[in-house]
Design an enzyme around this catalytic site. Structure first.
Site, mmCIF file in Angstrom:
data_model
loop_
_atom_site.group_PDB
_atom_site.id
_atom_site.type_symbol
_atom_site.label_atom_id
_atom_site.label_comp_id
_atom_site.label_asym_id
_atom_site.label_seq_id
_atom_site.Cartn_x
_atom_site.Cartn_y
_atom_site.Cartn_z
ATOM 1 N N LYS A 1 -7.258 1.061 -2.710
ATOM 2 C CA LYS A 1 -6.844 0.597 -1.384
ATOM 3 C C LYS A 1 -6.985 1.720 -0.352
ATOM 4 O O LYS A 1 -7.371 1.465 0.803
ATOM 5 C CB LYS A 1 -5.396 0.104 -1.425
ATOM 6 C CG LYS A 1 -4.838 -0.359 -0.063
ATOM 7 C CD LYS A 1 -5.658 -1.496 0.538
ATOM 8 C CE LYS A 1 -5.195 -1.839 1.956
ATOM 9 N NZ LYS A 1 -3.879 -2.479 2.013
ATOM 10 N N LYS B 1 0.724 4.549 8.489
ATOM 11 C CA LYS B 1 1.302 4.934 7.199
ATOM 12 C C LYS B 1 0.225 5.059 6.130
ATOM 13 O O LYS B 1 0.161 6.042 5.387
ATOM 14 C CB LYS B 1 2.356 3.904 6.790
ATOM 15 C CG LYS B 1 2.967 4.114 5.407
ATOM 16 C CD LYS B 1 2.316 3.242 4.328
ATOM 17 C CE LYS B 1 2.518 1.759 4.577
ATOM 18 N NZ LYS B 1 1.969 0.927 3.477
ATOM 19 N N THR C 1 0.868 -1.172 0.000
ATOM 20 C CA THR C 1 0.000 0.000 0.000
ATOM 21 C C THR C 1 0.905 1.222 0.000
ATOM 22 O O THR C 1 1.656 1.456 0.935
ATOM 23 C CB THR C 1 -0.921 0.016 1.226
ATOM 24 O OG1 THR C 1 -1.736 -1.161 1.203
ATOM 25 C CG2 THR C 1 -1.822 1.248 1.211
#
Length: 293
Positions: free
Chosen positions: A175, A243, A100
């Site tokens: 995502k 993150k 990701t």
């Protein structure tokens, strides 16, 4: 069309990557692996994977290269530079980043790979350690349909919900949409469990009632039981979720979107990390709500 003797190179053998490699090996593909710490790949080597001691060595000897690493800076390190994938992969190679990461970085990889006659896809996943082990990950793909069609059999070994979302970067945007949906849902799951306990209910029985109704979600059915059991082992690390949320918040701001739920979730998970829980699973968020844990 790829064959079962297609040589796959896999970079990153953490919680997710390890199970994904095992599934590829069990499907009969020859897989080479590289990770910074060889000890983390020992289980895979014992199961038939070939160890490569550098990204360069792996890239030059693979037909398909898959990466799932930690942060965008790790993606840049793996793909760019004289020792990176793009400089060392053969023309015609398929490269798939399943980390990701930033949509803009996926677009950059695609453009640089294209100049080298290399086919690039961004294909982040969702489903955690459970989905990785069972080969039932959701795989969100960005890139050219022709490349997607060629590597689809490989995706089908690792996932069960595989959708080409659009051009390069579209997989990453999808995502991030996924992570935004999870962010506030995790807060709701924690509050629901604490509320049930405070009301004198058995939270396990409460879950039996609510997981199949309108409140149903992966977080409720898979992570809530871990919260109740006090199992905070990582299926997905707190630090990696932070993150992801930072990338999503940054991307939203670039598009002029307000995402207050995402901002609140990021704040709470950062507070959790500051309490020493960055290497715990995301279900450890319950610790901020339940003082008895």
């Amino acid at each position: 069309m790829l064959k079962n003797d297609t040589k796959i190179g896999f970079i990153g053998t953490g919680v997710m990557g390890k199970s994904m490699v095992l599934n590829l090996l069990n499907a009969g593909y020859p897989v080479s692996v590289y990770t910074r710490t060889k000890a983390k790949a020992e289980v895979l080597i014992d199961n038939g994977a070939t160890w490569k001691d550098s990204v360069r060595a792996l890239a030059s000897d693979s037909d398909v290269i898959i990466s799932i690493v930690g942060y965008p800076k790790d993606v840049e390190e793996v793909y760019f530079g004289e020792n990176g994938i793009i400089e060392n992969a053969k023309p015609g190679t398929y490269i798939i980043d399943m980390t990701t990461s930033k949509p803009s970085l996926a677009e950059e990889i695609y453009e640089k790979a294209k100049k080298k006659e290399i086919h690039a896809l961004d294909a982040p996943v969702s489903g955690g350690d459970i989905g990785a082990k069972s080969g039932s990950l959701a795989i969100m793909v960005g890139g050219d349909k022709e490349a997607f069609d060629v590597v689809l059999p490989i995706f089908e070994v690792m996932g069960s919900n595989i959708i080409l979302q659009g051009k390069a970067g579209a997989g990453q945007h999808t995502k991030l949409s996924n992570q935004i949906a999870i962010a506030t849902n995790m807060i709701g799951v924690c509050e629901a469990i604490v509320y049930a306990k405070k009301a004198g209910l058995d939270p396990v029985r409460v879950l039996d009632s609510i997981t199949t109704g309108a409140a149903g979600s992966f977080s409720l059915s898979k992570l809530a039981p871990r919260m109740i059991e006090g199992d905070f082992a990582p299926g997905f690390y707190v630090k990696h979720f932070i993150k992801d949320m930072k990338i999503a918040l940054e991307s939203a701001e670039e598009m002029g979107l307000s995402t207050p739920g995402l901002a609140l979730s990021l704040k709470l998970f950062q507070e959790l990390a500051e309490k020493g829980e960055e290497d715990s699973g995301t279900q450890a968020l319950i610790k901020l709500f339940d003082s008895t844990i």
